[in-house]
Design a protein around this motif. Structure first.
Motif, PDB file in Angstrom:
ATOM      1  N   LEU A  83      -0.962  -3.086   2.401  1.00  0.00           N
ATOM      2  CA  LEU A  83      -1.160  -3.397   0.993  1.00  0.00           C
ATOM      3  C   LEU A  83      -2.115  -4.580   0.847  1.00  0.00           C
ATOM      4  CD1 LEU A  83      -0.117  -2.239  -1.682  1.00  0.00           C
ATOM      5  CD2 LEU A  83       1.714  -3.940  -1.619  1.00  0.00           C
ATOM      6  N   ASP A  84      -1.944  -5.597   1.687  1.00  0.00           N
ATOM      7  CA  ASP A  84      -2.859  -6.744   1.669  1.00  0.00           C
ATOM      8  C   ASP A  84      -4.288  -6.309   1.957  1.00  0.00           C
ATOM      9  OD1 ASP A  84      -0.800  -8.506   1.128  1.00  0.00           O
ATOM     10  OD2 ASP A  84      -0.504  -9.076   3.232  1.00  0.00           O
ATOM     11  N   TRP A  98      -7.354  -2.989  -7.994  1.00  0.00           N
ATOM     12  CA  TRP A  98      -6.392  -2.850  -9.085  1.00  0.00           C
ATOM     13  C   TRP A  98      -4.975  -3.211  -8.652  1.00  0.00           C
ATOM     14  CZ3 TRP A  98      -2.796   0.618  -7.481  1.00  0.00           C
ATOM     15  CH2 TRP A  98      -3.179   1.502  -6.456  1.00  0.00           C
ATOM     16  N   ILE A  99      -4.802  -3.719  -7.437  1.00  0.00           N
ATOM     17  CA  ILE A  99      -3.465  -4.012  -6.911  1.00  0.00           C
ATOM     18  C   ILE A  99      -3.085  -5.433  -7.313  1.00  0.00           C
ATOM     19  CG2 ILE A  99      -2.029  -4.150  -4.845  1.00  0.00           C
ATOM     20  CD1 ILE A  99      -3.981  -2.167  -3.516  1.00  0.00           C
ATOM     21  N   ASN A 100      -2.339  -5.565  -8.416  1.00  0.00           N
ATOM     22  CA  ASN A 100      -1.909  -6.875  -8.882  1.00  0.00           C
ATOM     23  C   ASN A 100      -0.451  -7.129  -8.506  1.00  0.00           C
ATOM     24  OD1 ASN A 100      -0.498  -5.252 -10.646  1.00  0.00           O
ATOM     25  ND2 ASN A 100      -1.381  -6.102 -12.515  1.00  0.00           N
ATOM     26  N   GLY A 101       0.119  -8.220  -8.989  1.00  0.00           N
ATOM     27  CA  GLY A 101       1.494  -8.574  -8.629  1.00  0.00           C
ATOM     28  C   GLY A 101       2.518  -7.514  -8.994  1.00  0.00           C
ATOM     29  N   GLY A 129      -7.107  -1.188   9.968  1.00  0.00           N
ATOM     30  CA  GLY A 129      -7.352  -0.232   8.900  1.00  0.00           C
ATOM     31  C   GLY A 129      -6.116   0.602   8.622  1.00  0.00           C
ATOM     32  N   GLY A 130      -6.174   1.332   7.524  1.00  0.00           N
ATOM     33  CA  GLY A 130      -5.054   2.196   7.194  1.00  0.00           C
ATOM     34  C   GLY A 130      -5.084   2.640   5.759  1.00  0.00           C
ATOM     35  N   LEU A 131      -3.997   3.264   5.343  1.00  0.00           N
ATOM     36  CA  LEU A 131      -3.855   3.751   3.978  1.00  0.00           C
ATOM     37  C   LEU A 131      -2.381   3.813   3.638  1.00  0.00           C
ATOM     38  CD1 LEU A 131      -2.750   6.937   4.132  1.00  0.00           C
ATOM     39  CD2 LEU A 131      -5.087   7.340   4.861  1.00  0.00           C
TER      40      LEU A 131
END
Length: 228
Positions: A83-84, A98-101, A129-131
């Motif tokens: 996620l980071d 677009w990944i906010n708190g 890397g990843g998803l």
């Protein structure tokens, strides 16, 4: 969820993980304007990006890369780190995400419930890397990917598709069609047509153990391709 105080009013802003799953079941999903904006809004695009699991394409160079196994593949061992990585700036073409708190808290809660999964590429004990995405019935909703080394996110995608095909998933949602995803056979479909595919996919009960199964690079390529 357009009220500026809505998403910041509580631990999950009055909108919890069960509400998020209900959104996916209705064919919509949440986003934020930027990672610093506390608000969340619901998106229902007119056109939907879909990666056909029965027509997945792997470019020849990437096939060789996956088979060579340049990365160690792990599943669900470092979701927060993935996620980071997805939330971080990635070059001039992706300065913000677009990944906010509130988004982080919602997906972390879904991960704890077993509905979110991360496909991770490691080299020398370093995540490169990843998803990650949401699994609901036989539908998998791809959310975001990142790379710190060449082809890492692409290798993760091949491993994801291999596992989805093995486990019996029937729909891989990519939200929006991009040039990057087009090389894998991704298509754009009207939202109405997407919803007609989503409804039966939600009734499927895939083999969840397929996600965490160990696969070699050769096996991943063979299983990801409709025609080995």
């Amino acid at each position: 969820m357009t009220d500026p105080d809505f998403s910041a009013s509580g631990p999950l802003g009055g909108f919890g993980p069960e509400d998020l799953l209900a959104c996916y079941a209705r064919g919509v999903f949440p986003m934020a304007e930027t990672r610093d904006d506390p608000r969340v809004f619901i998106v229902e695009p007119d056109q939907r990006g879909v990666i056909p699991l029965d027509a997945f394409h792997i470019p020849s160079r990437l096939r060789r890369t996956v088979r060579a196994e340049p990365f160690d593949i792990h599943i669900d061992t470092a979701f927060e780190a993935v996620l980071d990585g997805c939330a971080a700036a990635q070059g001039k073409d992706r300065q913000d995400t677009w990944i906010n708190g509130p988004i982080r808290r919602l997906y972390s809660a879904l991960f704890a419930m077993g509905h979110v999964h991360s496909i991770e590429c490691w080299r020398d004990e370093r995540l490169v890397g990843g998803l990650y995405g949401v699994s609901l019935g036989g539908a998998f909703f791809g959310e975001s990917m990142f790379s710190r080394e060449r082809d890492a996110s692409k290798v993760a995608l091949v491993h994801l598709v291999a596992r989805l095909r093995t486990g019996g998933w029937t729909l891989l949602d990519a939200q929006f069609l991009t040039e990057h995803l087009s090389q894998f056979g991704a298509l754009e479909t009207p939202q109405a047509a997407y919803l007609r595919r989503l409804k039966p996919a939600l009734t499927v009960r895939p083999d969840l153990s397929a996600l965490t199964a160990s696969l070699t690079g050769v096996e991943a390529v063979a299983r990801a391709l409709a025609v080995p």
